[in-house]
Scaffold this motif. Structure first.
Motif, short mmCIF file in Angstrom:
data_model
loop_
_atom_site.label_atom_id
_atom_site.label_comp_id
_atom_site.label_asym_id
_atom_site.label_seq_id
_atom_site.Cartn_x
_atom_site.Cartn_y
_atom_site.Cartn_z
N ALA A 270 32.22 86.82 1.66
CA ALA A 270 31.07 85.93 1.83
C ALA A 270 31.23 85.06 3.08
O ALA A 270 30.28 84.88 3.84
N THR A 271 32.45 84.56 3.31
CA THR A 271 32.70 83.74 4.49
C THR A 271 32.58 84.57 5.75
O THR A 271 31.99 84.14 6.75
N ARG A 272 33.12 85.79 5.72
CA ARG A 272 33.02 86.68 6.89
C ARG A 272 31.56 86.97 7.21
O ARG A 272 31.16 86.93 8.38
N PHE B 273 29.94 81.14 20.18
CA PHE B 273 30.42 79.92 19.53
C PHE B 273 31.92 79.82 19.78
O PHE B 273 32.67 80.73 19.45
N LEU B 274 32.35 78.74 20.39
CA LEU B 274 33.76 78.56 20.71
C LEU B 274 34.30 77.39 19.91
O LEU B 274 33.71 76.31 19.89
N ILE B 275 35.42 77.65 19.26
CA ILE B 275 36.09 76.61 18.49
C ILE B 275 37.59 76.87 18.55
O ILE B 275 38.02 78.03 18.60
N ARG B 276 38.35 75.78 18.59
CA ARG B 276 39.80 75.94 18.50
C ARG B 276 40.08 76.34 17.05
O ARG B 276 40.04 75.54 16.13
N ALA B 277 40.34 77.63 16.84
CA ALA B 277 40.53 78.16 15.49
C ALA B 277 41.93 77.88 14.97
O ALA B 277 42.13 77.79 13.75
N ALA B 278 42.89 77.72 15.86
CA ALA B 278 44.28 77.48 15.44
C ALA B 278 44.33 76.24 14.56
O ALA B 278 43.81 75.19 14.91
N GLY B 279 44.94 76.41 13.38
CA GLY B 279 45.09 75.29 12.46
C GLY B 279 43.88 75.02 11.58
O GLY B 279 43.89 74.05 10.82
N ARG B 280 42.85 75.85 11.68
CA ARG B 280 41.66 75.65 10.87
C ARG B 280 41.49 76.81 9.90
O ARG B 280 41.76 77.96 10.25
N SER B 281 40.98 76.51 8.73
CA SER B 281 40.69 77.55 7.75
C SER B 281 39.35 78.20 8.08
O SER B 281 38.54 77.62 8.81
N PRO B 282 39.11 79.41 7.55
CA PRO B 282 37.81 80.05 7.77
C PRO B 282 36.65 79.17 7.30
O PRO B 282 35.61 79.11 7.96
N GLU B 283 36.85 78.46 6.22
CA GLU B 283 35.78 77.59 5.69
C GLU B 283 35.51 76.41 6.64
O GLU B 283 34.35 76.03 6.83
N GLU B 284 36.57 75.86 7.22
CA GLU B 284 36.39 74.77 8.20
C GLU B 284 35.64 75.28 9.43
O GLU B 284 34.76 74.59 9.96
N ILE B 285 35.99 76.46 9.88
CA ILE B 285 35.33 77.05 11.05
C ILE B 285 33.85 77.27 10.75
O ILE B 285 32.98 76.93 11.56
N LEU B 286 33.56 77.81 9.59
CA LEU B 286 32.16 78.04 9.20
C LEU B 286 31.39 76.73 9.11
O LEU B 286 30.25 76.63 9.58
N ALA B 287 32.00 75.69 8.54
CA ALA B 287 31.33 74.39 8.44
C ALA B 287 31.03 73.83 9.83
O ALA B 287 29.94 73.29 10.07
N GLU B 288 31.97 73.97 10.76
CA GLU B 288 31.74 73.51 12.13
C GLU B 288 30.63 74.32 12.81
O GLU B 288 29.80 73.76 13.53
N LEU B 289 30.62 75.61 12.60
CA LEU B 289 29.57 76.46 13.16
C LEU B 289 28.20 75.99 12.67
O LEU B 289 27.27 75.80 13.47
N ARG B 290 28.09 75.77 11.39
CA ARG B 290 26.81 75.31 10.82
C ARG B 290 26.42 73.94 11.35
O ARG B 290 25.26 73.69 11.67
N ARG B 291 27.38 73.04 11.46
CA ARG B 291 27.10 71.70 11.99
C ARG B 291 26.59 71.78 13.43
O ARG B 291 25.61 71.16 13.80
#
Length: 173
Positions: free
Chosen positions: A97-99, A117-135
């Protein structure tokens, strides 16, 4: 000889090539190369962040074009592809679902802003990355450009630090 000493002593072409794997913007590699020698890794990393944050949008856009979509498995054996695989390793463990949400979010983001969409993924969970993408999908163009530039600076700093802590063979030879 340390990796930093190698970077300080290597020919400019080799250094530029190594730094372009950290940030594909031509100005980034040129300015860091011109600033040698660096007294220590922290000084180099600090300068890398400063240069990345000061890049004009056209250079940031060039760097963004070299980054894979978050959640995609970067192809190839280049230093940049290897760094992206390491940085995005947490995403490979995401549930279906997250993918799927990341794929859809990437599509919506690219339609809205015209770049990955660029984000520093290191140290972040998939859910955190998805939340940032949505924000960030709700941001205006100017705010999102500033955020993308900041994320690029953070990624560049991580990669430059790796380069001078484990990348001696990549720079000096």
């Amino acid at each position: 000889m340390s990796a930093l000493e190698d970077l300080n002593a290597a020919g400019a072409d080799r250094v530029v090539q190594a730094l372009r794997a950290c940030n594909a913007a031509p100005r980034f590699a040129a300015e860091l190369t011109a600033g040698r020698p660096y007294p220590d890794a922290d000084a180099l990393v600090t300068r890398a962040e400063q240069v990345a944050r000061a890049l004009p949008w056209e250079e940031v856009a060039l760097a963004l074009a070299a980054h894979p979509r978050i959640g995609d498995r970067p192809e190839g054996s280049s230093a940049e592809a290897e760094a992206s695989r390491r940085e995005q390793s947490a995403v490979s463990g995401a549930d279906d679902a997250t993918r799927a949400a990341l794929v859809e979010g990437n599509r919506a983001y690219e339609e809205r802003f015209g770049h990955v969409f660029l984000i520093r993924a290191a140290g972040r969970s998939p859910e955190e990355i998805l939340a940032e993408l949505r924000r960030r999908l709700d941001a205006d163009e100017e705010a999102e450009r500033a955020e993308a530039t900041e994320q690029l600076a953070q990624i560049s700093a991580l990669r430059v630090r790796e380069l001078v802590t484990d990348g001696a063979a990549e720079v000096g030879r």
